[in-house]
Each structure stands twice: as structure tokens, then as C-alpha cells.
Design a protein around this motif. Sequence first.
Motif, PDB file in Angstrom:
ATOM      1  N   SER A 100      21.231  29.522  44.538  1.00  8.86           N
ATOM      2  CA  SER A 100      19.997  30.244  44.847  1.00  8.86           C
ATOM      3  C   SER A 100      18.826  29.271  44.840  1.00  8.86           C
ATOM      4  O   SER A 100      17.741  29.576  45.325  1.00  8.86           O
ATOM      5  N   THR A 101      19.054  28.052  44.336  1.00 12.36           N
ATOM      6  CA  THR A 101      18.030  27.009  44.385  1.00 12.36           C
ATOM      7  C   THR A 101      17.621  26.713  45.829  1.00 12.36           C
ATOM      8  O   THR A 101      16.435  26.597  46.144  1.00 12.36           O
ATOM      9  N   TYR A 132      10.926  26.408  38.778  1.00 13.62           N
ATOM     10  CA  TYR A 132      10.050  26.906  39.861  1.00 13.62           C
ATOM     11  C   TYR A 132       8.916  25.936  40.205  1.00 13.62           C
ATOM     12  O   TYR A 132       8.751  25.586  41.374  1.00 13.62           O
ATOM     13  N   THR A 164      11.377  37.345  37.987  1.00 16.37           N
ATOM     14  CA  THR A 164      12.732  37.039  37.507  1.00 16.37           C
ATOM     15  C   THR A 164      13.105  38.104  36.486  1.00 16.37           C
ATOM     16  O   THR A 164      12.456  38.215  35.452  1.00 16.37           O
ATOM     17  N   TYR A 191      20.265  37.129  36.764  1.00 13.64           N
ATOM     18  CA  TYR A 191      20.849  37.645  35.509  1.00 13.64           C
ATOM     19  C   TYR A 191      20.955  39.165  35.489  1.00 13.64           C
ATOM     20  O   TYR A 191      21.172  39.753  34.430  1.00 13.64           O
ATOM     21  N   SER A 213      26.501  31.307  40.009  1.00 11.51           N
ATOM     22  CA  SER A 213      26.374  30.505  38.784  1.00 11.51           C
ATOM     23  C   SER A 213      26.316  31.374  37.533  1.00 11.51           C
ATOM     24  O   SER A 213      26.942  31.075  36.528  1.00 11.51           O
ATOM     25  N   LYS A 214      25.539  32.455  37.578  1.00 15.21           N
ATOM     26  CA  LYS A 214      25.336  33.246  36.373  1.00 15.21           C
ATOM     27  C   LYS A 214      26.068  34.590  36.412  1.00 15.21           C
ATOM     28  O   LYS A 214      26.075  35.310  35.440  1.00 15.21           O
ATOM     29  N   ARG A 222      28.164  26.062  43.739  1.00 12.01           N
ATOM     30  CA  ARG A 222      26.846  25.967  44.361  1.00 12.01           C
ATOM     31  C   ARG A 222      26.613  27.028  45.431  1.00 12.01           C
ATOM     32  O   ARG A 222      26.231  26.725  46.559  1.00 12.01           O
ATOM     33  N   LEU A 223      26.838  28.272  45.093  1.00  8.42           N
ATOM     34  CA  LEU A 223      26.610  29.335  46.072  1.00  8.42           C
ATOM     35  C   LEU A 223      25.688  30.427  45.550  1.00  8.42           C
ATOM     36  O   LEU A 223      25.850  30.911  44.428  1.00  8.42           O
TER      37      LEU A 223
HETATM   38  N1  PMP Z   1      17.106  31.293  39.253  1.00  9.94           N
HETATM   39  C1  PMP Z   1      17.184  31.386  37.925  1.00  9.94           C
HETATM   40  C2  PMP Z   1      16.299  32.344  37.210  1.00  9.94           C
HETATM   41  C3  PMP Z   1      18.071  30.573  37.223  1.00  9.94           C
HETATM   42  O1  PMP Z   1      18.113  30.643  35.883  1.00  9.94           O
HETATM   43  C4  PMP Z   1      18.903  29.676  37.923  1.00  9.94           C
HETATM   44  C5  PMP Z   1      19.922  28.818  37.236  1.00  9.94           C
HETATM   45  N2  PMP Z   1      19.500  28.220  36.062  1.00  9.94           N
HETATM   46  C6  PMP Z   1      18.760  29.606  39.299  1.00  9.94           C
HETATM   47  C7  PMP Z   1      17.867  30.433  39.931  1.00  9.94           C
HETATM   48  C8  PMP Z   1      19.526  28.625  40.127  1.00  9.94           C
HETATM   49  O2  PMP Z   1      20.831  28.952  40.310  1.00  9.94           O
HETATM   50  P1  PMP Z   1      21.809  28.198  41.288  1.00  9.94           P
HETATM   51  O3  PMP Z   1      22.831  27.529  40.423  1.00  9.94           O
HETATM   52  O4  PMP Z   1      22.389  29.278  42.130  1.00  9.94           O
HETATM   53  O5  PMP Z   1      21.035  27.215  42.122  1.00  9.94           O
END
Ligand code: PMP
Length: 387
Positions: A100-101, A132, A164, A191, A213-214, A222-223
Amino acid sequence: AHIPKRTKASFSSSSSSSKALNEVIDLDHGDPTMYEKYWQQMGEKTTVVIPGWKFISYFSDVKKLCWFLEPDFENAVIRLHKLVGNAVTEDRHIVVGTGSTQLFQAVLYAVSPPNASEPMNVVSAAPFYSSYPLITDFLKSGLYKWAGDARKFKKDKPYVELVTSPNNPDGLSREAVVNQNQGILIHDLAYYWPQYTPISSPANYDIMLFTVSKSTGHAGTRLGWALVKDKEIAKKMTEFIVLSTIGVSKESQLRAAKILQVLSDTHEYNGNFKESEPFFDYSYNLMARRWKQLRNAVSKSKLFSLPEFSHGKCAFSSRTFASQPAFAWLKCEGEIEDCESFLRDHKIITRSGKHFGESSKYVRISVLPRDEIFDQFTERLCSINSL
Ligand code: PMP
């Protein structure tokens, strides 16, 4: 995300409890290795085999707006949201990203007016996810710029507010705070899954970001995916990803699709999965145990405190519970002003509140490491308490 320097000592192995008192415990980033054990127990069920001739093409489905989105991944995402009931997928475009990055950057690109006289303001209420501001400003874009704490944003100018929920770092459920109507909201729902927080209703926002990831813990895949209402925004997000990486790895999408399918299967099917514990039961119980263990260690002290969360009923699991977030937002009470360095002196590596737009009396601690590390951490915390 926000990957910092590694301390040499954090790589050394440990097992005995005397080591538990000496070794560096690195809980700085939210590396979700906690989930490894569950997927290990699933054995071959999630194994993906890819023949050499597969996925040669750049394209997945040229008729789709997001033409590099693998149909299997898209279907698995929709099925999972329907199962959990945490987001509306109807009348939404799905855009896949390298975490999501990447999608966060794609949204900023997509929603900023291309010819504005000054960069668009990007805000989020403190404490906000420490990546961010870094991601927003690292290329010094002319399109957008970090403008800090949303609660302090008073300019009569266009803005993007990041919401968030549950929040990283403090785990609280959130809503937008800027009280203006010329803003664009991005909901980062990384989350919003039933192991962390009660699912109250399907999220129904214009731009929603999710990540494997979460949810499943597969950070290395990495998706991420975005659910986007507006076609033009989804198109521009796709354009950003095309310009930066010409799409997203199909191997990753196929693997993630498999993981998500199996996750849904553990809840929906008996057959092959009769013996498997449903994923969200396993992860919910594990988080519940960890928070109990953590609160126990903290309650013995006058040095630290943790946020309290109110109870809510989860429409997915029918459990009534209080949030048990992926991070602990720990506050050092009393005279300790720099909680990060205080804990570092005890060989616990955390991230200071100042990276989240907050005071250095706070630190963020990952609750997602492997069992052994988490046990060592709570043991160490108890020993600090009794000094
Ligand atoms: N948004 C939030 C609030 C996160 O905590 C994280 C991961 N730490 C991300 C985005 C990024 O996640 P990703 O591994 O999908 O890039």
C-alpha cells in the motif's frame, strides 16, 4: 515500511532465558513474523508452483482499467472482503500496488491538481504513521507537500487528509478531523481486520487502502490494493503505477491470491480445511494473549502506561472485545522524557513518538514479532519495572 538501520546484535540467535535479559530486542518496525507459524501449519496448502512460461506478458486483462491486475487476485480480494464484511467492494475499481506504500503515492499523484500554483497540502492527525511525511516529501514534488498534524490545519486551501483506522501507532479508531469541504480523504485501512479490532460495518469510503502485510502477514510479497469509487482517480492511480513500475509483479499477485483464497477457505469450507483453525480465530486469539501479557507487564510498573480501548461487537466474529492493535503506543510516565533512549538502555529498540508528530515520552512497539521475541520483550519489561 520505514525500515531503519539494523543493530548488529539483533541478528544474533538466542534461546536461553539469561540471554533473554541481555540481547537486543528490536521492535522498531512492524514486521509481521508472528504469522509465520500459522502459515507453516498450513503445510502445502498454500504452495504455488509457477512454470517458466507463465507470466511473460506485461498484461493481465487489457479490458480492465487496471490492466496489470490479475483476475485471481481481484477475485480473492472481493471474496475476502465479503467474508469479513470490512469494506464495500461494489461499484469500486480495484487498483493493485507494490504494497500500500506504492498505492499511497499513486493516490497523492492522482488527486493533486496537475497545474496548481502551489503543492497540495497532505495532513493526518497526530500521532500519524511515521512514513507518511517521509514518503510525501522525499521527491520534493511540486504536486503535494506534507503539512503536518491535521488538527492544526487551518488554511483555506485544498488538502488531502489521511485517515488511518485503526491508527498506526496508537490503535484508535478514527474519523476525518479537518472540518472543511475542499478536502480529499484517503482511508488507510491496513489494520481494519478482525484480529485487531471489532469490525463494526463495511467501510464505505471513496478511497480505501489495504495491504496483505497486516492482514495475512505477507509483508514480503509487497502487495496492497485500493478500492476506489471514482473512475478518473483509479485511472490516474493506474497511470502512476505504469509510470513508476509498468505494473505489479504477477508472481506476487498469484501467491497472494492463493494465500487469500486459503484464508477464506479456512473460514468457509470443511473438506480439506476441516483440521485447520480458521485464520482470524487463530490471529485473534494470539493478539488477545499478547495484549494480556503486555498489559500484565505494564500494570506491574509505575514507569509505563498503555492506551485503553473501548469494547465493541464484531459483526464478523460476533465477539465483543476491545481493540488489540498491531502496535503498542507506550508512554513513559514520571521523569523519563525520552522513552526511546530509556528503553534502548535496556536493549529494547522502539520508535520514538517524535516520528509520529508526538512527544518523545511515547514510543511505538511492534506487537507482531515471533513468539520468542515477544516473550523476551515482556520478560524484559517486567525486569525494568522491578528496578
Ligand atoms: N499504512 C499503514 C498504516 C501501515 O502501518 C503500513 C505498514 N507499516 C503501510 C501502510 C504500508 O504497508 P505495505 O507493506 O503494504 O507497503
